[in-house]
Design a protein around this motif. Structure first.
Motif, PDB file in Angstrom:
ATOM      1  N   LEU A   1      16.522  37.875  34.001  1.00 51.74           N
ATOM      2  CA  LEU A   1      18.113  37.376  34.454  1.00 51.74           C
ATOM      3  C   LEU A   1      18.835  38.832  35.297  1.00 51.74           C
ATOM      4  O   LEU A   1      19.705  38.654  36.054  1.00 51.74           O
ATOM      5  CB  LEU A   1      18.932  37.115  33.136  1.00 51.74           C
ATOM      6  N   ILE A   2      18.518  39.988  34.806  1.00 53.00           N
ATOM      7  CA  ILE A   2      19.071  41.223  35.623  1.00 53.00           C
ATOM      8  C   ILE A   2      18.444  41.160  36.945  1.00 53.00           C
ATOM      9  O   ILE A   2      19.571  41.545  37.753  1.00 53.00           O
ATOM     10  CB  ILE A   2      18.525  42.410  34.786  1.00 53.00           C
ATOM     11  N   ILE A   3      17.256  40.968  37.186  1.00 53.32           N
ATOM     12  CA  ILE A   3      16.753  40.826  38.493  1.00 53.32           C
ATOM     13  C   ILE A   3      17.629  40.116  39.499  1.00 53.32           C
ATOM     14  O   ILE A   3      17.864  40.075  40.373  1.00 53.32           O
ATOM     15  CB  ILE A   3      15.168  40.908  38.559  1.00 53.32           C
ATOM     16  N   GLY A   4      17.963  38.526  38.788  1.00 59.34           N
ATOM     17  CA  GLY A   4      18.595  37.516  39.440  1.00 59.34           C
ATOM     18  C   GLY A   4      20.104  38.268  39.841  1.00 59.34           C
ATOM     19  O   GLY A   4      20.615  37.705  40.835  1.00 59.34           O
ATOM     20  N   LEU A   5      20.722  38.869  38.816  1.00 57.72           N
ATOM     21  CA  LEU A   5      22.069  39.312  39.007  1.00 57.72           C
ATOM     22  C   LEU A   5      22.116  40.623  40.128  1.00 57.72           C
ATOM     23  O   LEU A   5      22.946  40.348  40.657  1.00 57.72           O
ATOM     24  CB  LEU A   5      22.501  39.768  37.726  1.00 57.72           C
ATOM     25  N   TYR A   6      20.945  41.130  40.000  1.00 59.57           N
ATOM     26  CA  TYR A   6      20.786  42.245  40.979  1.00 59.57           C
ATOM     27  C   TYR A   6      21.125  41.510  42.411  1.00 59.57           C
ATOM     28  O   TYR A   6      21.835  41.964  43.339  1.00 59.57           O
ATOM     29  CB  TYR A   6      19.853  42.977  40.815  1.00 59.57           C
ATOM     30  N   LEU A   7      20.183  40.649  42.440  1.00 63.97           N
ATOM     31  CA  LEU A   7      20.116  39.840  43.928  1.00 63.97           C
ATOM     32  C   LEU A   7      21.533  39.511  44.521  1.00 63.97           C
ATOM     33  O   LEU A   7      21.623  39.039  45.719  1.00 63.97           O
ATOM     34  CB  LEU A   7      19.088  38.916  43.752  1.00 63.97           C
ATOM     35  N   ILE A   8      22.395  39.096  43.584  1.00 66.67           N
ATOM     36  CA  ILE A   8      23.554  38.428  43.873  1.00 66.67           C
ATOM     37  C   ILE A   8      24.751  39.448  43.814  1.00 66.67           C
ATOM     38  O   ILE A   8      25.912  39.149  44.097  1.00 66.67           O
ATOM     39  CB  ILE A   8      23.968  37.120  43.345  1.00 66.67           C
ATOM     40  N   ALA A   9      24.556  40.437  43.379  1.00 69.84           N
ATOM     41  CA  ALA A   9      25.633  41.645  42.891  1.00 69.84           C
ATOM     42  C   ALA A   9      26.222  42.027  44.233  1.00 69.84           C
ATOM     43  O   ALA A   9      27.572  42.092  44.152  1.00 69.84           O
ATOM     44  CB  ALA A   9      24.955  42.760  42.273  1.00 69.84           C
ATOM     45  N   PRO A  10      25.625  42.327  45.655  1.00 67.95           N
ATOM     46  CA  PRO A  10      26.318  42.820  46.847  1.00 67.95           C
ATOM     47  C   PRO A  10      27.469  41.978  46.903  1.00 67.95           C
ATOM     48  O   PRO A  10      28.625  42.633  47.118  1.00 67.95           O
ATOM     49  CB  PRO A  10      25.163  43.130  47.552  1.00 67.95           C
ATOM     50  N   PRO A  11      27.291  40.692  47.441  1.00 72.14           N
ATOM     51  CA  PRO A  11      28.493  40.058  47.734  1.00 72.14           C
ATOM     52  C   PRO A  11      29.581  39.927  46.727  1.00 72.14           C
ATOM     53  O   PRO A  11      30.743  40.042  46.635  1.00 72.14           O
ATOM     54  CB  PRO A  11      28.129  38.778  48.000  1.00 72.14           C
ATOM     55  N   LEU A  12      29.127  39.880  45.080  1.00 70.18           N
ATOM     56  CA  LEU A  12      29.932  39.730  44.105  1.00 70.18           C
ATOM     57  C   LEU A  12      30.876  41.039  43.981  1.00 70.18           C
ATOM     58  O   LEU A  12      32.055  40.944  43.986  1.00 70.18           O
ATOM     59  CB  LEU A  12      29.139  39.368  42.909  1.00 70.18           C
ATOM     60  N   SER A  13      30.270  42.028  44.199  1.00 75.57           N
ATOM     61  CA  SER A  13      30.915  43.476  44.281  1.00 75.57           C
ATOM     62  C   SER A  13      31.813  43.610  45.214  1.00 75.57           C
ATOM     63  O   SER A  13      32.927  44.136  44.851  1.00 75.57           O
ATOM     64  CB  SER A  13      29.842  44.658  44.309  1.00 75.57           C
ATOM     65  N   GLN A  14      31.589  43.145  46.500  1.00 76.74           N
ATOM     66  CA  GLN A  14      32.698  43.283  47.349  1.00 76.74           C
ATOM     67  C   GLN A  14      33.825  42.310  47.255  1.00 76.74           C
ATOM     68  O   GLN A  14      34.974  42.686  47.514  1.00 76.74           O
ATOM     69  CB  GLN A  14      32.048  42.927  48.676  1.00 76.74           C
ATOM     70  N   ALA A  15      33.510  41.139  46.680  1.00 71.39           N
ATOM     71  CA  ALA A  15      34.366  40.223  46.338  1.00 71.39           C
ATOM     72  C   ALA A  15      35.485  40.508  45.133  1.00 71.39           C
ATOM     73  O   ALA A  15      36.753  40.471  45.227  1.00 71.39           O
ATOM     74  CB  ALA A  15      33.990  38.726  46.144  1.00 71.39           C
ATOM     75  N   VAL A  16      34.850  40.940  43.978  1.00 71.06           N
ATOM     76  CA  VAL A  16      35.841  41.633  43.025  1.00 71.06           C
ATOM     77  C   VAL A  16      36.791  42.777  43.206  1.00 71.06           C
ATOM     78  O   VAL A  16      37.720  42.973  43.037  1.00 71.06           O
ATOM     79  CB  VAL A  16      35.044  41.783  41.752  1.00 71.06           C
ATOM     80  N   VAL A  17      36.263  43.625  44.155  1.00 72.23           N
ATOM     81  CA  VAL A  17      36.955  44.959  44.191  1.00 72.23           C
ATOM     82  C   VAL A  17      38.286  44.558  45.138  1.00 72.23           C
ATOM     83  O   VAL A  17      39.299  45.099  44.778  1.00 72.23           O
ATOM     84  CB  VAL A  17      36.175  45.807  45.189  1.00 72.23           C
ATOM     85  N   ASN A  18      38.189  43.459  45.912  1.00 72.60           N
ATOM     86  CA  ASN A  18      39.526  43.129  46.612  1.00 72.60           C
ATOM     87  C   ASN A  18      40.529  42.013  45.986  1.00 72.60           C
ATOM     88  O   ASN A  18      41.407  41.633  46.448  1.00 72.60           O
ATOM     89  CB  ASN A  18      39.016  42.717  48.113  1.00 72.60           C
ATOM     90  N   MET A  19      39.779  41.818  44.730  1.00 72.38           N
ATOM     91  CA  MET A  19      40.701  40.547  44.101  1.00 72.38           C
ATOM     92  C   MET A  19      41.755  41.097  43.216  1.00 72.38           C
ATOM     93  O   MET A  19      41.784  42.272  42.559  1.00 72.38           O
ATOM     94  CB  MET A  19      39.701  39.773  43.378  1.00 72.38           C
ATOM     95  N   GLN A  20      42.898  40.495  43.082  1.00 69.92           N
ATOM     96  CA  GLN A  20      44.136  40.720  42.282  1.00 69.92           C
ATOM     97  C   GLN A  20      43.572  40.300  41.001  1.00 69.92           C
ATOM     98  O   GLN A  20      42.900  39.267  40.652  1.00 69.92           O
ATOM     99  CB  GLN A  20      45.429  40.013  42.676  1.00 69.92           C
TER     100      GLN A  20
END
Length: 336
Positions: free
Chosen positions: A129-148
């Protein structure tokens, strides 16, 4: 880049201890036909304390990864994923040897099938599950940084609700078929939840949330087990990582742990925290080895009232001591 937060070390160690207790306390749960109703209820009460542990580990990973400038596909694919694959490979080999030479129950076809399904050994699903989350982390990371704050909160509520509903439906319709490739998707809710709670620190009644989640887990599990019988397939639904009660306990324990960590300084915590991954991997070996020796000393040691606390203490001590010794090796230190 986020500075090291010693409060997270406390959360990490507490979650690690909960993992050990979860596995140690599982034995009485599967002895329903052998124990009195009240003895089983006591086992239920102990085991119910622990099932937030893996979700909280996922929430910790989110804090370290999401919003981090290094969370790019280049870094993920050249550093984090290869490291976790190496850890998974080494752990799988260790437990293949353990099953072959200690349990004498190793079958190649069954082992290969277990690898595909994401469980070379029952606790190693965490690395899938951690490897799977790593693979989708980059776009999630960019999205949450810019969210209110409001938008991220709504996203967390939506993903958590959707996860709980779909899991409940697939559970009771008996269509829940997880495998190594799909483990991570349901944990996106915990991934976002951990980042949101850490970044915005909402003022929630964490103690009450944890306590209510725990009480409903205990009572709900008891009701399913004795209302539908010991053979009921989903009697442990409230123990599941995606049940509403475990979501509640995860939120409550997360907030409480950070509050306690701010007020209480524990000597040696900084040294214990890096050992938790090794402890997670190794502790079933010590748990099973200890249990295999109890009967040689005294059959009474296998009584759950004695065996659970004894095994928990000895397993924890042995696993942390072994992890400390292994961590002195530079290769192990770099990998784990």
């Amino acid at each position: 880049m986020r500075a090291h937060d010693s409060n997270l070390d406390f959360v990490r160690v507490v979650a690690c201890l909960a993992v050990v207790l979860l596995h140690v306390s599982a034995r009485p749960i599967y002895m329903q036909g052998e124990l009195s109703m009240w003895a089983w209820f006591l086992g239920d009460a102990v085991s119910s304390l622990t099932h937030w542990c893996v979700p909280v580990f996922v929430m910790l990973s989110a804090v370290l990864i999401l919003g981090n400038a290094k969370t790019t596909y280049r870094h993920i694919l050249t550093s984090r994923v290869p490291r976790m694959l190496a850890v998974l490979f080494i752990s799988s080999v260790i437990y293949a040897l353990w099953m072959k030479y200690f349990q004498q129950a190793f079958v190649w076809t069954a082992f290969l099938r277990a690898i595909v399904l994401g469980q070379p050994y029952y606790h190693l699903h965490f690395f899938y599950l951690i490897i799977g989350l790593y693979l989708i982390a980059p776009p999630l990371s960019q999205a949450v940084v810019n969210m209110q704050e409001k938008d991220l909160r709504n996203a967390v509520i939506a993903t958590c609700t959707l996860t709980m509903v779909t899991f409940a439906w697939s559970t009771f319709s008996r269509t829940y078929t997880p495998n190594g490739g799909s483990f991570s998707w349901s944990y996106i809710s915990y991934f976002l939840l951990g980042y949101y709670l850490y970044k915005f620190r909402p003022n929630l009644p964490y103690a009450m949330i944890a306590w209510l989640g725990y009480l409903v887990t205990v009572v709900g599990t008891f009701a399913l087990a004795y209302g539908f019988g010991s053979a009921y397939t989903w009697k442990l639904y409230f123990f599941s990582y995606f049940s509403p009660t475990v979501f509640a306990m995860s939120i409550g324990v997360w907030g409480l742990s950070l509050q306690v960590a701010q007020k209480v300084r524990i000597p040696g915590l900084k040294r214990l925290a890096p050992l938790t991954l090794l402890v997670y991997i190794l502790h079933p070996i010590f748990m099973e080895l200890l249990r295999s020796q109890y009967a040689k000393v005294s059959p009474s040691l296998m009584r759950p009232l004695i065996e659970v606390p004894l095994t928990f203490v000895l397993t924890t001590l042995c696993a942390f001591a072994t992890a400390w010794l292994l961590y002195r090796i530079s290769f192990i230190r770099r990998l784990f």
